[in-house]
Enzyme design. Sequence first.
Site, PDB file in Angstrom:
ATOM      1  N   SER A  52       0.807  -1.220   0.000  1.00  0.00           N
ATOM      2  CA  SER A  52       0.000   0.000   0.000  1.00  0.00           C
ATOM      3  C   SER A  52       0.838   1.267   0.000  1.00  0.00           C
ATOM      4  O   SER A  52       0.286   2.363   0.009  1.00  0.00           O
ATOM      5  CB  SER A  52      -0.900   0.010   1.235  1.00  0.00           C
ATOM      6  OG  SER A  52      -0.104   0.041   2.397  1.00  0.00           O
ATOM      7  N   THR A 177      -1.701   2.429   3.390  1.00  0.00           N
ATOM      8  CA  THR A 177      -1.106   3.765   3.519  1.00  0.00           C
ATOM      9  C   THR A 177      -0.174   3.743   4.723  1.00  0.00           C
ATOM     10  O   THR A 177      -0.158   2.776   5.480  1.00  0.00           O
ATOM     11  CB  THR A 177      -2.195   4.844   3.672  1.00  0.00           C
ATOM     12  OG1 THR A 177      -3.082   4.738   2.558  1.00  0.00           O
ATOM     13  CG2 THR A 177      -1.667   6.254   3.743  1.00  0.00           C
ATOM     14  N   THR A 195       1.507   6.781   0.345  1.00  0.00           N
ATOM     15  CA  THR A 195       0.590   5.706  -0.082  1.00  0.00           C
ATOM     16  C   THR A 195       0.710   5.434  -1.573  1.00  0.00           C
ATOM     17  O   THR A 195       1.135   6.302  -2.337  1.00  0.00           O
ATOM     18  CB  THR A 195      -0.873   6.098   0.238  1.00  0.00           C
ATOM     19  OG1 THR A 195      -1.711   4.959   0.065  1.00  0.00           O
ATOM     20  CG2 THR A 195      -1.369   7.220  -0.655  1.00  0.00           C
ATOM     21  N   ARG A 205      -6.291   9.313  -9.829  1.00  0.00           N
ATOM     22  CA  ARG A 205      -7.107   9.434  -8.612  1.00  0.00           C
ATOM     23  C   ARG A 205      -6.206   9.797  -7.424  1.00  0.00           C
ATOM     24  O   ARG A 205      -5.182   9.185  -7.187  1.00  0.00           O
ATOM     25  CB  ARG A 205      -7.830   8.118  -8.340  1.00  0.00           C
ATOM     26  CG  ARG A 205      -8.622   8.086  -7.022  1.00  0.00           C
ATOM     27  CD  ARG A 205      -7.804   7.495  -5.884  1.00  0.00           C
ATOM     28  NE  ARG A 205      -8.562   7.442  -4.632  1.00  0.00           N
ATOM     29  CZ  ARG A 205      -8.010   7.156  -3.460  1.00  0.00           C
ATOM     30  NH1 ARG A 205      -6.724   6.909  -3.370  1.00  0.00           N
ATOM     31  NH2 ARG A 205      -8.733   7.134  -2.356  1.00  0.00           N
ATOM     32  N   LEU A 206      -6.581  10.828  -6.692  1.00  0.00           N
ATOM     33  CA  LEU A 206      -5.877  11.175  -5.458  1.00  0.00           C
ATOM     34  C   LEU A 206      -6.808  10.914  -4.281  1.00  0.00           C
ATOM     35  O   LEU A 206      -7.993  11.234  -4.341  1.00  0.00           O
ATOM     36  CB  LEU A 206      -5.482  12.649  -5.438  1.00  0.00           C
ATOM     37  CG  LEU A 206      -4.533  13.135  -6.531  1.00  0.00           C
ATOM     38  CD1 LEU A 206      -4.252  14.620  -6.353  1.00  0.00           C
ATOM     39  CD2 LEU A 206      -3.232  12.346  -6.513  1.00  0.00           C
ATOM     40  N   GLY A 207      -6.253  10.355  -3.236  1.00  0.00           N
ATOM     41  CA  GLY A 207      -7.004  10.195  -2.004  1.00  0.00           C
ATOM     42  C   GLY A 207      -6.683  11.320  -1.041  1.00  0.00           C
ATOM     43  O   GLY A 207      -6.311  12.436  -1.445  1.00  0.00           O
ATOM     44  N   ASP A 208      -6.788  11.019   0.223  1.00  0.00           N
ATOM     45  CA  ASP A 208      -6.549  12.028   1.260  1.00  0.00           C
ATOM     46  C   ASP A 208      -5.071  12.229   1.573  1.00  0.00           C
ATOM     47  O   ASP A 208      -4.686  13.287   2.082  1.00  0.00           O
ATOM     48  CB  ASP A 208      -7.260  11.623   2.556  1.00  0.00           C
ATOM     49  CG  ASP A 208      -6.796  10.260   3.059  1.00  0.00           C
ATOM     50  OD1 ASP A 208      -6.519   9.369   2.229  1.00  0.00           O
ATOM     51  OD2 ASP A 208      -6.692  10.083   4.281  1.00  0.00           O
ATOM     52  N   THR A 228      -5.573   6.769   7.514  1.00  0.00           N
ATOM     53  CA  THR A 228      -5.518   5.708   6.515  1.00  0.00           C
ATOM     54  C   THR A 228      -6.963   5.267   6.280  1.00  0.00           C
ATOM     55  O   THR A 228      -7.835   5.521   7.094  1.00  0.00           O
ATOM     56  CB  THR A 228      -4.677   4.510   6.984  1.00  0.00           C
ATOM     57  OG1 THR A 228      -5.231   3.988   8.187  1.00  0.00           O
ATOM     58  CG2 THR A 228      -3.229   4.902   7.236  1.00  0.00           C
ATOM     59  N   GLY A 229      -7.155   4.583   5.178  1.00  0.00           N
ATOM     60  CA  GLY A 229      -8.507   4.118   4.890  1.00  0.00           C
ATOM     61  C   GLY A 229      -9.057   4.784   3.644  1.00  0.00           C
ATOM     62  O   GLY A 229      -8.295   5.203   2.765  1.00  0.00           O
ATOM     63  N   ARG A 230     -10.363   4.880   3.597  1.00  0.00           N
ATOM     64  CA  ARG A 230     -11.005   5.409   2.393  1.00  0.00           C
ATOM     65  C   ARG A 230     -10.795   6.918   2.323  1.00  0.00           C
ATOM     66  O   ARG A 230     -11.509   7.706   2.974  1.00  0.00           O
ATOM     67  CB  ARG A 230     -12.496   5.040   2.405  1.00  0.00           C
ATOM     68  CG  ARG A 230     -13.253   5.590   1.253  1.00  0.00           C
ATOM     69  CD  ARG A 230     -14.541   4.817   0.999  1.00  0.00           C
ATOM     70  NE  ARG A 230     -15.496   5.598   0.235  1.00  0.00           N
ATOM     71  CZ  ARG A 230     -15.339   6.009  -1.033  1.00  0.00           C
ATOM     72  NH1 ARG A 230     -14.241   5.717  -1.693  1.00  0.00           N
ATOM     73  NH2 ARG A 230     -16.268   6.701  -1.636  1.00  0.00           N
ATOM     74  N   GLY A 231      -9.815   7.301   1.505  1.00  0.00           N
ATOM     75  CA  GLY A 231      -9.401   8.690   1.445  1.00  0.00           C
ATOM     76  C   GLY A 231     -10.504   9.652   1.083  1.00  0.00           C
ATOM     77  O   GLY A 231     -10.530  10.803   1.540  1.00  0.00           O
TER      78      GLY A 231
END
Length: 323
Positions: A52, A177, A195, A205-208, A228-231
């Site tokens: 990750s 992450t 991450t 795609r960018l997360g948090d 961490t997790g669903r950004g």
Amino acid sequence: MGSGAQVGVIVGSYNSRVGFPAAMEILRAGGSALDAAVAAVKVIEDNLEDHSVGTGGIPNILGQVELDASIMDGTTLAAGAVGAVKNYPHPIEIARKVMEVTPHVMLVGEGAELFARVHGFQTANLLTEEAEQEWRRHILGEDGGPVEGETYEDQFSLYMSVVKDWTKLLHKEIFGTTNVIVRDTQGNIASAVSTSGWGFKWPGRLGDSPIIGAGNYADSRFGAAACTGRGEMAIRAASAHSVVTYLRQGMTLEDALRTAMLDLRALVDPYAERDNVMNIVAMDRHGNVAAASTSLAARYVFQTTEMDDYEERPRIHVPLREE
Ligand code: GLY
């Protein structure tokens, strides 16, 4: 856990423990929280068993490993971030460079890669055989699949069929992450996040993780938090910044974490039906540490300069839905 002013402290997501020795060495020598955080994250980015973060990360739907990272100096409130960076194994170092030498906070994609090249960062192949096999198995399938050489429409409909089912498809480390928050012996706090994002994500795609305030925030006056997790959830709720704001308002660390997790319950999100969908680690300005998760089983790790080894602790459990 309390700590005196002269004690260095590091707290992180469970997978960050491999980076603790490097960070501890710096802290014990009187080094800065920023140096220690970057040193820890570089080790994690190099950990091939971690799918990750960094090299070995699960690729996007096209089979390319795209990395995101951010860093924040809690004393100056300076921040740097990079997103969707290919072929550079240490995005955390590039994020730090963005913070230090540009007037910007975030660079993404080709621009970030150009910046990395200009500043002499070394490239590497980030796609390990194991990660490539995961991609071939899940995305290309037996017959080579519809991804290669097909139209955008085909790719997008494949993508939507994958993401709808993503909780079943994704590798167990997919939400990994890494979060590292460090307080040095001078009381400066720095937070670092790195991450490879959602496995098989849509390119770009960018997360948090690269978004200051969402997946990462530090303010040495109050504390720091990282996710961490669903950004997408952390972006929508500004989770890391929320924790620090709640600390600023006088909440205890545990209450600040719990309140930021409860904020997530307002989000309507059809992709959130997963036990360990969101996690936050945090530190207050004194170096006290805690973490929260939607999962009962989630752990975090911390160590002070007075400890010989890291300690593992359960996170405060805050399920996404009322039980
Ligand atoms: N939290 C990491 C990501 O959503 O990419």
